[in-house]
Write a protein that holds these residues in place. Structure first.
Motif, PDB file in Angstrom:
ATOM      1  N   ASN A 131      58.054  15.774  40.394  1.00  0.00           N
ATOM      2  CA  ASN A 131      58.019  16.319  39.037  1.00  0.00           C
ATOM      3  C   ASN A 131      58.723  15.337  38.113  1.00  0.00           C
ATOM      4  OD1 ASN A 131      60.503  17.556  40.510  1.00  0.00           O
ATOM      5  ND2 ASN A 131      61.030  17.712  38.343  1.00  0.00           N
ATOM      6  N   ASP A 186      58.089  27.600  38.721  1.00  0.00           N
ATOM      7  CA  ASP A 186      57.371  26.450  39.258  1.00  0.00           C
ATOM      8  C   ASP A 186      58.286  25.223  39.261  1.00  0.00           C
ATOM      9  OD1 ASP A 186      55.281  28.206  39.239  1.00  0.00           O
ATOM     10  OD2 ASP A 186      54.170  27.221  37.627  1.00  0.00           O
ATOM     11  N   ARG A 187      58.334  24.554  40.408  1.00  0.00           N
ATOM     12  CA  ARG A 187      59.080  23.310  40.579  1.00  0.00           C
ATOM     13  C   ARG A 187      60.564  23.442  40.211  1.00  0.00           C
ATOM     14  NH1 ARG A 187      55.425  19.042  41.985  1.00  0.00           N
ATOM     15  NH2 ARG A 187      53.685  20.266  42.786  1.00  0.00           N
ATOM     16  N   ALA A 209      59.563  14.732  33.575  1.00  0.00           N
ATOM     17  CA  ALA A 209      59.366  15.095  32.168  1.00  0.00           C
ATOM     18  C   ALA A 209      59.231  13.825  31.348  1.00  0.00           C
ATOM     19  CB  ALA A 209      60.539  15.931  31.665  1.00  0.00           C
ATOM     20  N   THR A 215      65.985  21.101  36.114  1.00  0.00           N
ATOM     21  CA  THR A 215      64.896  22.056  35.910  1.00  0.00           C
ATOM     22  C   THR A 215      65.497  23.393  35.516  1.00  0.00           C
ATOM     23  OG1 THR A 215      64.904  22.638  38.268  1.00  0.00           O
ATOM     24  CG2 THR A 215      63.304  20.981  37.550  1.00  0.00           C
ATOM     25  N   GLN A 273      53.784  17.320  39.021  1.00  0.00           N
ATOM     26  CA  GLN A 273      53.732  18.038  37.761  1.00  0.00           C
ATOM     27  C   GLN A 273      54.457  17.220  36.699  1.00  0.00           C
ATOM     28  OE1 GLN A 273      54.963  22.095  37.813  1.00  0.00           O
ATOM     29  NE2 GLN A 273      53.279  22.780  39.098  1.00  0.00           N
ATOM     30  N   SER A 287      61.374  23.381  31.754  1.00  0.00           N
ATOM     31  CA  SER A 287      60.686  24.423  32.517  1.00  0.00           C
ATOM     32  C   SER A 287      59.241  24.028  32.771  1.00  0.00           C
ATOM     33  CB  SER A 287      60.723  25.747  31.751  1.00  0.00           C
ATOM     34  OG  SER A 287      59.925  26.720  32.405  1.00  0.00           O
ATOM     35  N   TYR A 288      58.839  24.110  34.028  1.00  0.00           N
ATOM     36  CA  TYR A 288      57.465  23.808  34.408  1.00  0.00           C
ATOM     37  C   TYR A 288      56.610  25.072  34.457  1.00  0.00           C
ATOM     38  CZ  TYR A 288      59.152  19.151  35.503  1.00  0.00           C
ATOM     39  OH  TYR A 288      59.691  17.889  35.412  1.00  0.00           O
ATOM     40  N   LEU A 337      55.757  17.233  32.911  1.00  0.00           N
ATOM     41  CA  LEU A 337      56.078  18.076  31.769  1.00  0.00           C
ATOM     42  C   LEU A 337      56.037  17.216  30.507  1.00  0.00           C
ATOM     43  CD1 LEU A 337      56.972  20.885  30.781  1.00  0.00           C
ATOM     44  CD2 LEU A 337      59.337  20.124  31.073  1.00  0.00           C
ATOM     45  N   TYR A 393      48.860  17.572  35.436  1.00  0.00           N
ATOM     46  CA  TYR A 393      48.995  17.345  36.870  1.00  0.00           C
ATOM     47  C   TYR A 393      48.402  15.996  37.271  1.00  0.00           C
ATOM     48  CZ  TYR A 393      50.058  22.321  37.219  1.00  0.00           C
ATOM     49  OH  TYR A 393      50.641  23.558  37.069  1.00  0.00           O
ATOM     50  N   THR A 397      64.585  17.531  42.566  1.00  0.00           N
ATOM     51  CA  THR A 397      63.767  17.843  41.395  1.00  0.00           C
ATOM     52  C   THR A 397      64.500  17.593  40.092  1.00  0.00           C
ATOM     53  OG1 THR A 397      64.415  20.171  41.590  1.00  0.00           O
ATOM     54  CG2 THR A 397      62.335  19.526  42.618  1.00  0.00           C
ATOM     55  N   VAL A 444      52.324  21.361  30.805  1.00  0.00           N
ATOM     56  CA  VAL A 444      52.307  20.648  32.080  1.00  0.00           C
ATOM     57  C   VAL A 444      50.926  20.072  32.330  1.00  0.00           C
ATOM     58  CG1 VAL A 444      52.513  20.893  34.586  1.00  0.00           C
ATOM     59  CG2 VAL A 444      54.135  22.058  33.081  1.00  0.00           C
TER      60      VAL A 444
END
Length: 753
Positions: free
Chosen positions: A145, A461-462, A147, A422, A239, A534-535, A241, A219, A419, A217
């Motif tokens: 993941n 999520d994630r 951002a 998050t 993912q 936030s995912y 963001l 992918y 991660t 999000v």
């Protein structure tokens, strides 16, 4: 949560495979029907992750289940065997009940395995089936993941469980994890490294669009591809963001060796946390260095989980705690090579084996001039000019360093090794849950199952993954500590489910254990907000995407006919419709539309079918624009009286639910997704042992089910590469490049909490 790492090679480089003489395979022709019984299925196609498998073993691991039948339809008593397979990795394994598990890696683009069943009373009578195995992913994409703001870039790496061959990875952008179409941004050229002595690694660079209209999000979907399999079963995704705030957040920063004085929220663990086979390290574990605490004399300690710092009760006082953890240093302990820094000495832990402890926590006295004495945590601070987030201490000013109590729907954040930063929402409080612990990283030696009470559940999520164990969970509004993250997994909808020890309980138990009037507080600063990366949460979307069975459709239609009698606009019930439950996916529901400004009471069920209560307007109902499900966020908090009553009910029924039913491993209190105005018992169900019937209400309280693998701090996402030595064809070996099989450590998947 601990995480098994690739041992061998360097981090982010391709790990080596070990050669061993004496391997070989033979060709066997499949024949699924004998004169006495039939074997089914006759053919199967799976990958090394067991994607495409049709069943799960007792512990929830995926397997391909074969069955045999006599002419009269009864099961035939047989013995099982496998042959063929990969020249180095072998054919995999099969249990006495016909559950087949593929080899963990290949040395060619695919392998043909023959599964044979022989009649127990006469082994000469046999039938066989053929399984085609292709390479699966060794681990999630790196990173899994990220951002990014406008024009931001990230280089993504994927690894396949194949050494040699010509398989590669096809990267594509998508609007969803299962959809390799659409998506925003662009991809560069994919490059792959292949070798007969190393797993295949492919990389691609992603670039965000030049303008981002709204935070959302997208992918990056990856699938193995090769000339011998046009569409691979396996896939994984990253993912991304894309955010209008221009924030850049890459978890890779949490996995690197940090300069002193280093912030927390990074990779770390016990220097002895590895599995050894003789004098060879087979794999290793690590987690997150969570936060700083201090005792009432001012002495500072590093706080993380018992299973991260104290190896699930199997460490010794004085053990070195290192940064980064061994998983990010090629499983090379400090003292045997460079790459890690000792940052503390293990001091104390709450023993998991004690029935009196109710937290997974440990302390290490901080080494001089290693950690930031202000308690700063990676990415907990403000956005900087380059888009990255500054490190900052947690907030302690409103709680005097004791942390605050969690509340339902509270937005929380964590900064963890895997991660990164998050955020998600508290989905259940007062959670009673059983968690499995192991003596080793590879989970071959069970230690104990620990029963915890009054825990905090977080859903999103994630939000977390393997290696985030030990991270401090904070309130995003003020950065006050809320919990210590220690266990989790992914439910059947693909949503991350995490569990944390309440922060104040952790400090209280550690202080009580120390005795002599010792107390602990978090080290931090003034309260401040935290960037909320936030995912999303796909719980409701996934539930609404489930196809109902014909039986459920028929039940829903019968209930809908009866529910029409409820419609009374003057009483606030505007209309009814047929829908799907979000509290229990795959169940029908009767949608009851109520006046959004009222407090109309609606029954929990009609004719045995759940009701879904949706506040809306009469105009939306008449125009057909009323929603078909509630939103997961934004619901009003439960009244104190309703929450109190739900907590009392949970205390009455939790033990009885969990004790006789192996399927239930957690019970807490949350809000119903079908009617957020109501409290619900949030019940965690082992997806390998789902009961035939799950009650819609218990003691008058709605139920909400989370279906997933059982929680354990080293929860596996897929089958690991076996740690036994294996061989490659001698003709493919080239020792001139310095490859030395005697110094090799066998790789395992990065797939464990």
């Amino acid at each position: 949560m601990r995480r098994v790492a690739l041992a061998g090679g360097t981090l982010l480089a391709v790990p080596f495979l070990l050669l061993l003489a004496g391997c070989g395979t033979s060709t066997v022709i499949a024949n699924p029907v004998s004169g006495s019984f039939a074997l089914s299925p006759a053919t199967a196609a799976i990958d090394t992750n067991c994607t495409g498998c049709n069943a799960t073993a007792k512990r929830g691991a995926p397997v391909y289940r074969f069955a045999v039948r006599l002419p009269n339809g009864e099961a035939a008593p047989v013995t099982w065997s496998v042959s063929g397979g990969d020249a180095a990795a072998g054919a995999g394994s099969i249990s006495a009940t016909g559950d087949y598990s593929p080899p963990g890696y290949l040395t060619a683009d695919q392998a043909q395995v023959v599964v044979t069943a022989r009649l127990a009373s006469d082994p000469r009578v046999a039938a066989s089936a053929q399984v085609t195995v292709t390479p699966g992913f060794l681990q999630p994409l790196t990173p899994e993941n990220v951002a990014l703001g406008a024009n931001g870039t990230v280089t993504v790496t994927g690894r396949l469980a194949v050494a040699g061959g010509s398989a590669g990875i096809q990267f594509a952008l998508g609007n969803a994890a299962s959809d390799a179409n659409g998506g925003l941004g662009s991809l560069g050229v994919t490059t792959c490294q292949r070798s007969s002595k190393a797993f295949t690694a492919c990389t691609v660079t992603y670039t965000a669009p030049s303008t981002i209209a709204s935070t959302d999000v997208t992918y990056l979907v990856a699938r193995p591809r090769g000339p011998n399999f046009s569409v691979s079963l396996a896939k994984t995704d990253l993912q991304i963001l894309l955010n209008t705030s221009g924030v850049t957040s890459n978890p890779a920063a949490h996995q690197a060796q940090l300069p002193t004085l280093m912030p927390l929220g990074s990779s770390g663990g016990n220097n002895n946390d590895f599995d050894a086979h003789g004098n060879v390290i087979a794999d290793c574990c690590s987690g997150t260095l969570g936060a700083l605490v201090q005792d009432n004399s001012g002495k500072q300690y590093l706080l993380s989980n018992n299973h991260v710092l104290a190896r699930s009760d199997h460490a010794a006082v004085g053990d070195a705690i290192v940064q980064p953890g061994l998983i990010d240093n090629n499983c090379t302990p400090s003292g045997e090579g460079a790459g890690t820094v000792p940052v503390g000495a293990l001091t104390a832990w709450l023993p998991l084996k004690s029935p009196q402890t109710n937290a997974d926590a440990a302390l290490a006295q901080v080494a001089s001039r290693t950690l930031d004495a202000t308690g700063s945590i990676l990415e907990l601070g403000v956005r900087q000019s380059d888009g990255t987030l500054a490190a900052a201490p947690p907030g302690i000013s409103s709680s005097n360093g004791k942390g605050e109590a969690p509340g339902l729907q509270m937005r929380v954040a964590k900064s963890g090794r895997t991660t990164g930063l998050t955020c998600a929402s508290v989905s259940a409080v007062s959670l009673d849950v059983s968690v499995d612990y192991y003596r080793d990283c590879a989970e071959t030696k069970p230690y104990l199952t620990k029963f915890f009470t009054n825990q905090v559940a977080v859903s999103g999520d994630r939000f977390s993954d393997a290696g985030d164990s030990g991270a401090l969970v904070v309130d995003t509004s003020n950065a006050e500590p809320v919990g210590l993250f220690f266990a989790g997994g992914t439910d059947s909808a693909g949503v991350g489910q995490g569990v944390a020890n309440p922060a104040n309980d952790v400090l209280s138990e550690l202080g009580a254990q120390a005795g002599a009037g010792t107390s602990y507080t978090f080290v931090g600063g003034a309260d401040h907000g935290v960037s909320c990366l936030s995912y999303g949460d796909s719980t409701i979307a996934s539930a609404q995407g489930v196809t109902l069975s014909n039986e459920q459709i028929a039940s829903g239609q019968r209930a809908l006919a009866a529910a029409r009698l409820l419609v009374n606009p003057s009483a606030g019930i505007l209309g009814v419709g047929m829908g799907k439950s979000s509290d229990h996916p795959s169940e029908a529901a009767v949608i009851v539309y109520v006046d959004e400004g009222g407090t109309t009471s609606v029954p929990d069920s009609v004719e045995g079918v759940r009701t879904m209560v949706i506040p809306t307007t009469a105009r939306a109902v008449s125009m057909g624009t009323a929603p078909l499900a509630n939103m997961i966020g934004g619901a009003a908090p439960l009244p104190a009286s309703a929450l109190s009553q739900a907590l009392a009910t949970k205390r009455q029924v939790a033990r009885s639910l969990m004790a006789p039913h192996a399927a239930f491993f957690g019970v807490g209190v949350g809000q119903s997704l079908d009617n957020p105005r109501d409290a619900a018992l949030v019940i965690y169900v082992d997806q390998a042992r789902i009961p035939d019937r799950l009650p819609q209400t218990i003691n008058g309280l709605r139920t909400r089910y989370v279906v997933m693998d059982r929680l354990h701090v080293t929860r596996s996402y897929a089958t690991t590469v076996q740690s036994t030595r294996h061989c490659l064809p001698a003709t493919e070996v080239d020792e001139s490049d310095g490859f030395d099989p005697a110094n090799l450590r066998e790789p395992l998947r990065l797939n464990l909490f």
